[in-house]
Design an enzyme around this catalytic site. Structure first.
Site, PDB file in Angstrom:
ATOM      1  CG  ASP A 151      -1.937   0.972   1.347  1.00 13.45           C
ATOM      2  OD1 ASP A 151      -2.396   1.414   0.286  1.00 13.45           O
ATOM      3  OD2 ASP A 151      -2.351   1.323   2.487  1.00 13.45           O
TER       4      ASP A 151
ATOM      5  CD  GLU B 133      -3.401   8.224  -4.336  1.00 13.97           C
ATOM      6  OE1 GLU B 133      -3.326   7.178  -3.669  1.00 13.97           O
ATOM      7  OE2 GLU B 133      -3.315   9.363  -3.852  1.00 13.97           O
TER       8      GLU B 133
ATOM      9  N   GLY C  34      -7.767   8.460   6.935  1.00 13.73           N
ATOM     10  CA  GLY C  34      -8.063   8.827   8.325  1.00 13.73           C
ATOM     11  C   GLY C  34      -9.534   9.149   8.473  1.00 13.73           C
TER      12      GLY C  34
ATOM     13  N   GLY D 226     -11.287   4.324   2.958  1.00  8.26           N
ATOM     14  CA  GLY D 226     -12.597   3.688   3.173  1.00  8.26           C
ATOM     15  C   GLY D 226     -13.163   3.841   4.576  1.00  8.26           C
TER      16      GLY D 226
HETATM   17  P1  13P Z   1      -8.313   4.700   5.814  1.00  6.98           P
HETATM   18  O1  13P Z   1      -7.176   4.652   6.765  1.00  6.98           O
HETATM   19  O2  13P Z   1      -8.971   6.020   5.765  1.00  6.98           O
HETATM   20  O3  13P Z   1      -9.263   3.579   6.014  1.00  6.98           O
HETATM   21  O4  13P Z   1      -7.677   4.506   4.359  1.00  6.98           O
HETATM   22  C1  13P Z   1      -7.017   3.322   4.074  1.00  6.98           C
HETATM   23  C2  13P Z   1      -6.311   3.411   2.788  1.00  6.98           C
HETATM   24  O5  13P Z   1      -6.769   3.990   1.829  1.00  6.98           O
HETATM   25  C3  13P Z   1      -5.013   2.730   2.694  1.00  6.98           C
HETATM   26  O6  13P Z   1      -4.384   3.003   1.494  1.00  6.98           O
END
Ligand code: 13P
Length: 272
Positions: free
Chosen positions: A79, A131, A174, A203
């Site tokens: 990620d 992205e 976040g 999300g």
């Molecule tokens: P959140 O921490 O807001 O759930 O986002 C997770 C995310 O997009 C990881 O790449």
């Protein structure tokens, strides 16, 4: 089934998979039990900080062993890889999928670096996510807007050969200060133009109805991290305040259960 094949299936069926970050054995166990209970497959994500915290080999081996042990179909994904070098390192370590995040670079540089990752990933038949646009990271300005531009997306996908694209449509990493407002029109336009699997970052804290709407309009992967960290830590705090118990095999399980509940609900939401 490879990650690329899974995405192709999800894209055809207009469905999405949940991608959850994990930070230790307990968060990993929590999400895998949720996938098992709901008979769903899952993407397990590691960021550079989680890799640094656990050690690359330990994290990879723990995830692979746990997937086998809990009999869950799942894929390992990097990620927000901030460098081509990190993406290559993860591919060499056996990741099924990597994200190269050059979203803060000029488009031409983002294309050049992403292309390098795509070429390297092809040797492994691994998925590459990238992205475009502004999805605020933790600590960045959440008032600033920067939706993914459709023309940029067309050029980017064509010139890089990426497998999946993370789009900026109003989500933030976040928790949200107010109610999140997602630009579904832009999402539809991007999907129509590029047709490849799309990813929704940020999300956590998005209302269920919006998650469903995002899937209906072309999102195939939904990332959740903050809600996992939040429920894990809050539940541990509660447990520790209840008694003087020091046996962590007794203090951790309620946190694992809390993650399993949270993630089971998310999976059911995006699948129905
Ligand atoms: P959140 O921490 O807001 O759930 O986002 C997770 C995310 O997009 C990881 O790449």
């Amino acid at each position: 089934m490879t990650m690329i094949e899974k995405f192709s299936q999800l894209n055809k069926e207009n469905k999405a998979i949940l991608a959850t970050n994990f930070y230790n054995f307990e968060t990993l166990k929590g999400v895998l039990l949720a996938a098992k209970q709901t008979k769903s497959s899952i993407i397990l994500q590691l960021t550079q900080s989680s890799i640094d915290y656990m050690g690359l080999e330990i994290a990879v081996n723990m995830a692979r062993t746990a997937l086998k042990y809990y009999q869950v179909e799942g894929w390992l994904h990097l990620d927000h890889g901030a460098s081509v070098q990190l993406a290559k390192r993860c591919l060499d370590a056996g990741f099924d999928s990597v994200m190269y995040d050059g979203s803060e670079l000029p488009l031409s540089e983002n294309i050049k670096n992403t292309r390098q990752v795509v070429e390297y990933a092809e040797h492994y038949n691994a998925n590459v996510e990238a992205e475009l646009g502004y999805i605020p990271k933790l600590g960045q300005n959440t008032n600033k807007k920067g939706y993914t531009e459709v023309n940029d997306a067309i050029k980017f996908v064509k010139e890089t050969g990426i497998n999946s694209l993370a789009v900026a449509i109003g989500t933030v990493h976040g928790f949200y200060k107010g109610t999140p407002k997602l630009n579904f029109e832009r999402l539809k336009e991007i999907k129509k133009a590029v047709k490849i699997p799309l990813v929704l970052h940020g999300g956590s804290g998005i209302p269920d109805a919006d998650l469903k709407m995002a899937v209906a309009n072309g999102i195939n992967k939904i990332n959740v991290a903050t809600e996992i960290k939040n429920i894990f830590t809050k539940t541990i705090k509660q447990e520790l305040n209840k008694s003087d118990e020091i046996d962590l095999r007794k203090t951790f399980p309620p946190s694992i259960d809390a993650i399993t509940n949270l993630i089971s609900k998310k999976i059911l939401t995006i699948n129905n």
